[in-house]
Write an enzyme that holds these catalytic residues in place. Structure first.
Site, PDB file in Angstrom:
ATOM      1  N   THR A  87     -31.465 -54.625 -20.961  1.00  0.00           N
ATOM      2  CA  THR A  87     -30.792 -55.786 -19.788  1.00  0.00           C
ATOM      3  C   THR A  87     -31.299 -57.129 -20.356  1.00  0.00           C
ATOM      4  OG1 THR A  87     -33.055 -55.823 -18.549  1.00  0.00           O
ATOM      5  CG2 THR A  87     -31.422 -54.188 -18.028  1.00  0.00           C
ATOM      6  N   ASP A  88     -30.808 -58.005 -19.818  1.00  0.00           N
ATOM      7  CA  ASP A  88     -30.901 -59.506 -20.072  1.00  0.00           C
ATOM      8  C   ASP A  88     -32.069 -60.081 -18.932  1.00  0.00           C
ATOM      9  OD1 ASP A  88     -29.627 -59.866 -17.499  1.00  0.00           O
ATOM     10  OD2 ASP A  88     -27.716 -60.491 -18.256  1.00  0.00           O
ATOM     11  N   ALA A  89     -32.112 -61.206 -18.815  1.00  0.00           N
ATOM     12  CA  ALA A  89     -33.245 -61.664 -18.050  1.00  0.00           C
ATOM     13  C   ALA A  89     -32.941 -61.479 -16.447  1.00  0.00           C
ATOM     14  CB  ALA A  89     -33.422 -63.099 -18.133  1.00  0.00           C
ATOM     15  N   GLY A  90     -31.581 -61.268 -16.103  1.00  0.00           N
ATOM     16  CA  GLY A  90     -31.271 -61.111 -14.610  1.00  0.00           C
ATOM     17  C   GLY A  90     -31.238 -59.538 -14.358  1.00  0.00           C
ATOM     18  N   ILE A 115     -29.263 -57.071 -15.641  1.00  0.00           N
ATOM     19  CA  ILE A 115     -27.893 -56.661 -16.070  1.00  0.00           C
ATOM     20  C   ILE A 115     -27.981 -56.293 -17.372  1.00  0.00           C
ATOM     21  CG2 ILE A 115     -25.530 -57.233 -16.180  1.00  0.00           C
ATOM     22  CD1 ILE A 115     -25.945 -59.223 -14.058  1.00  0.00           C
TER      23      ILE A 115
END
Length: 140
Positions: free
Chosen positions: A19-22, A24
């Site tokens: 995932t990314d920092a969010g 997602i």
């Protein structure tokens, strides 16, 4: 190749590294998930990774993806693979990523078989081609 085909399905858990920092799933990771599904499909047919590199290689020559909704951290997703077209040198698969019944991503992948030394197109071994095409016929 018949029009009605069976479907291979691989369950995958989304980890923080996906995932990314969010939280997602990073868009390119769907290609990795689809690669895993194709690899596990071949393994289920009796062809593990060493067998896939015995004087030949499979390389992706074309790919197309459509994103519908994101997968999130810790989701349980499943990735499908359905053979849609095959010759001894190339095969095409439609692939989808689901969270439950929700379609997240759909794609199409064309894979070519090449000689591992010359990097030129080469027919896959006949037993492999037969296993791939015969195991995708819909069981009636």
């Amino acid at each position: 190749m018949p029009d009605s085909l069976a479907q291979f399905r691989l369950p995958i858990r989304v980890y923080v590294e996906d995932t990314d920092a969010g939280g997602i799933v990073f868009y390119a990771n769907y290609l990795k998930y689809m690669e895993r599904a194709r690899t596990e499909l071949m393994r289920s047919l009796g062809f593990d990774k060493p067998a896939l590199f015995d004087d030949m290689q499979f390389v992706v020559s074309q790919v197309s993806l459509k994103y519908h909704s994101p997968a999130l951290l810790d989701d349980q997703i499943s990735v499908t693979a359905v053979l849609s077209k095959a010759s001894r040198v190339t095969f095409e698969m439609t692939q989808q990523v689901f969270r439950g019944d929700e379609l997240l991503v759909e794609g199409w992948v064309k894979v070519a078989c090449i000689n591992s030394t010359s990097k030129r197109p080469q027919g896959m071994p006949k037993p492999m081609f037969n296993a791939l095409t015969e195991n995708f016929k819909q069981q009636s």
